[in-house]
Design a protein around this motif. Structure first.
Motif, PDB file in Angstrom:
ATOM      1  N   PHE A 175       0.828  -1.206   0.000  1.00 42.19           N
ATOM      2  CA  PHE A 175       0.000   0.000   0.000  1.00 42.19           C
ATOM      3  C   PHE A 175       0.866   1.262   0.000  1.00 42.19           C
ATOM      4  CE2 PHE A 175      -2.304   3.327   2.369  1.00 42.19           C
ATOM      5  CZ  PHE A 175      -3.375   3.512   1.502  1.00 42.19           C
ATOM      6  N   LEU A 176       1.925   1.271   0.812  1.00 38.64           N
ATOM      7  CA  LEU A 176       2.803   2.435   0.863  1.00 38.64           C
ATOM      8  C   LEU A 176       3.524   2.635  -0.467  1.00 38.64           C
ATOM      9  CD1 LEU A 176       4.275   2.078   4.464  1.00 38.64           C
ATOM     10  CD2 LEU A 176       2.555   3.712   3.669  1.00 38.64           C
ATOM     11  N   TRP A 177       3.871   1.542  -1.133  1.00 36.81           N
ATOM     12  CA  TRP A 177       4.468   1.656  -2.468  1.00 36.81           C
ATOM     13  C   TRP A 177       3.495   2.315  -3.430  1.00 36.81           C
ATOM     14  CZ3 TRP A 177       8.894   1.100  -5.189  1.00 36.81           C
ATOM     15  CH2 TRP A 177       8.792   1.012  -6.576  1.00 36.81           C
ATOM     16  N   ALA A 178       2.228   1.912  -3.371  1.00 34.89           N
ATOM     17  CA  ALA A 178       1.223   2.505  -4.254  1.00 34.89           C
ATOM     18  C   ALA A 178       1.084   4.000  -3.991  1.00 34.89           C
ATOM     19  CB  ALA A 178      -0.116   1.800  -4.069  1.00 34.89           C
ATOM     20  N   VAL A 179       1.058   4.389  -2.717  1.00 31.85           N
ATOM     21  CA  VAL A 179       0.953   5.807  -2.367  1.00 31.85           C
ATOM     22  C   VAL A 179       2.177   6.572  -2.866  1.00 31.85           C
ATOM     23  CG1 VAL A 179       0.866   7.440  -0.448  1.00 31.85           C
ATOM     24  CG2 VAL A 179      -0.538   5.369  -0.382  1.00 31.85           C
ATOM     25  N   LEU A 180       3.368   5.998  -2.667  1.00 39.96           N
ATOM     26  CA  LEU A 180       4.600   6.650  -3.107  1.00 39.96           C
ATOM     27  C   LEU A 180       4.631   6.810  -4.623  1.00 39.96           C
ATOM     28  CD1 LEU A 180       7.491   7.688  -2.495  1.00 39.96           C
ATOM     29  CD2 LEU A 180       8.277   5.321  -2.768  1.00 39.96           C
ATOM     30  N   LEU A 182       2.127   6.815  -6.847  1.00 37.32           N
ATOM     31  CA  LEU A 182       1.138   7.786  -7.310  1.00 37.32           C
ATOM     32  C   LEU A 182       1.536   9.204  -6.914  1.00 37.32           C
ATOM     33  CD1 LEU A 182      -2.155   5.849  -6.536  1.00 37.32           C
ATOM     34  CD2 LEU A 182      -1.393   6.588  -8.802  1.00 37.32           C
ATOM     35  N   GLY A 183       2.054   9.352  -5.700  1.00 34.30           N
ATOM     36  CA  GLY A 183       2.447  10.678  -5.228  1.00 34.30           C
ATOM     37  C   GLY A 183       3.554  11.289  -6.065  1.00 34.30           C
ATOM     38  N   SER A 258      -8.854   1.540   8.646  1.00 36.19           N
ATOM     39  CA  SER A 258      -8.012   2.461   9.408  1.00 36.19           C
ATOM     40  C   SER A 258      -8.451   2.529  10.868  1.00 36.19           C
ATOM     41  CB  SER A 258      -8.069   3.861   8.781  1.00 36.19           C
ATOM     42  OG  SER A 258      -7.636   3.835   7.438  1.00 36.19           O
ATOM     43  N   PRO A 362      -1.190   1.934  -8.658  1.00 38.13           N
ATOM     44  CA  PRO A 362      -0.472   3.017  -9.343  1.00 38.13           C
ATOM     45  C   PRO A 362      -0.424   2.847 -10.862  1.00 38.13           C
ATOM     46  CG  PRO A 362       0.883   1.960  -7.626  1.00 38.13           C
ATOM     47  CD  PRO A 362      -0.270   1.071  -7.902  1.00 38.13           C
ATOM     48  N   ILE A 370      -6.630  10.561  -9.293  1.00 41.47           N
ATOM     49  CA  ILE A 370      -5.545  11.374  -8.746  1.00 41.47           C
ATOM     50  C   ILE A 370      -5.171  12.491  -9.722  1.00 41.47           C
ATOM     51  CG2 ILE A 370      -3.224  11.314  -7.794  1.00 41.47           C
ATOM     52  CD1 ILE A 370      -5.275   9.657  -6.242  1.00 41.47           C
TER      53      ILE A 370
END
Length: 394
Positions: A175-180, A182-183, A258, A362, A370
């Motif tokens: 999940f953090l990879w996806a956020v990174l 896309l960000g 969450s 992503p 996004i």
């Protein structure tokens, strides 16, 4: 009318050979630029959505402007059905289709890392379902080998199969990879599409307007509140409603996960949770909403007017919809069958689908939300600036 058509022909000639920008446009980008020159000469659709007011602020269309306008387009179809120059006219103006072809190009161009941008051009439906099936099969085999695939003794607590910390360790990095990814991608996109002459920061009013446009899906109203066109010329709000059910269903499910994490680590309240606990209420409502929304989107996608959008992107669209649908379906099935011997098998399938969803976020249709948000924010900032010299007011 003859004067307008003469002006439109001049616009075609300018689009085909009048570039001042040193950046070479590819074929889909050049087609958008050509059509925008014609639309700028006509302006019949100026009040339909954000694309056309943004278009009138420029006389020529470079790569960054084309990417920006393409991501402003919500593909509602209103301009296609209103256009006197739409196919079979010789000008062949089809803004929704041309914008859709450029939109997917922006996802490829701004993907991070760049080498993975090509995933947008693969068969999205096959890739998504194959990845979900492969991950689920792997988990099913693991459960079969340790003898826990089918049977009781779990009392509805799947953490006896996969401890909470193990699941966090599996899913958090993906999940953090996806956020990174896309960000970083949208950060570069924002940098490229920011007007070079503005230098203006994002203000609170602009951010509030853009947020409202995103949350209300303002530009899926067809420009007049009656909705989008679908398989025929009739207006319908079905697409807007299905998107709302999908978006808010997804957000409720994310909020449930969450909150459950906060319960576990901050208060020591271990899952599983059941009604009327807040995580379960959010998850149940979100799951049903997501199920209904994605089912509606799938139906509408298959029945869209053939001139709307880019047919080559249907697999990518359907792949994302399918993953969201099966995420909600398997999640609800897991809850309903929590006291049966099928718990372990359903858990493996659900985890496989969710992992596939996270892994492809992503590099699939999720990116459109996004990039569109970034474009709407730019539009809200840009419209608060004076028009460039020589151009009329919006």
């Amino acid at each position: 009318m003859q004067q307008l058509e003469a002006l439109a022909r001049d616009a075609v000639a300018l689009a085909n050979g009048g570039w001042a920008s040193p950046i070479v446009l590819n074929a889909p980008e050049a087609e958008v630029a050509r059509q925008m020159q014609i639309c700028n000469a006509c302006r019949y659709c100026e009040g339909f959505c954000a694309v056309f007011p943004a278009m009138t602020r420029r006389l020529e269309f470079g790569k960054a402007d084309i990417h920006y306008l393409a991501n402003l387009c919500h593909n509602c179809g209103a301009c296609l059905h209103a256009c006197q120059y739409a196919p079979p006219h010789e000008f062949a103006v089809n803004v929704p289709q041309a914008m859709a072809q450029v939109r997917v190009q922006t996802y490829v161009d701004y993907a991070w890392p760049p080498a993975l941008g090509r995933l947008y051009q693969r068969n999205g439906l096959t890739l998504s379902l194959a990845l979900a099936a492969g991950l689920a099969l792997f988990l099913l085999l693991a459960l079969a080998l340790n003898g826990t695939l089918w049977g009781g003794g779990l009392q509805g607590n799947f953490y006896k199969l996969f401890p909470h910390n193990l699941l966090v360790g599996m899913f958090a990095p993906v999940f953090l990879w996806a956020v990174l990814a896309l960000g970083l991608g949208v950060r570069r996109f924002w940098h490229d599409v920011t007007p070079a002459t503005s230098g203006l920061p994002v203000t609170s009013p602009a951010a509030a307007e853009a947020s409202g446009d995103v949350l209300r899906l303002k530009y899926l109203d067809g420009g007049h509140g009656d909705g989008c066109h679908n398989e025929d010329d009739a207006y319908t709000l079905s697409r807007r409603r299905a998107h709302h059910l999908t978006f808010y269903g997804f957000m409720l499910c994310f909020a449930a996960t969450s909150l459950a994490t906060v319960y576990h680590y901050a208060f020591g309240w271990s899952a599983p949770y059941d009604l009327p606990s807040l995580p379960k209420v959010l998850g149940a409502v979100g799951g049903v909403s997501l199920l209904l929304g994605t089912a509606g989107l799938f139906r509408l996608n298959l029945r869209r007017h053939p001139q709307h959008g880019d047919a080559a992107q249907k697999p990518m669209d359907l792949g994302f919809i399918a993953l969201l649908f099966f995420t909600s379906l398997t999640g609800l099935a897991l809850w309903l069958a929590r006291a049966t011997p099928a718990l372990a098998a359903l858990l493996a399938v659900h985890l496989g689908v969710v992992m596939a969803l996270f892994a492809t976020l992503p590099y699939g249709k999720f990116a459109h939300g996004i990039f569109r948000t970034a474009s709407l924010l730019r539009h809200a900032v840009e419209k608060r600036q004076p028009n460039p010299v020589g151009l009329s007011a919006d």
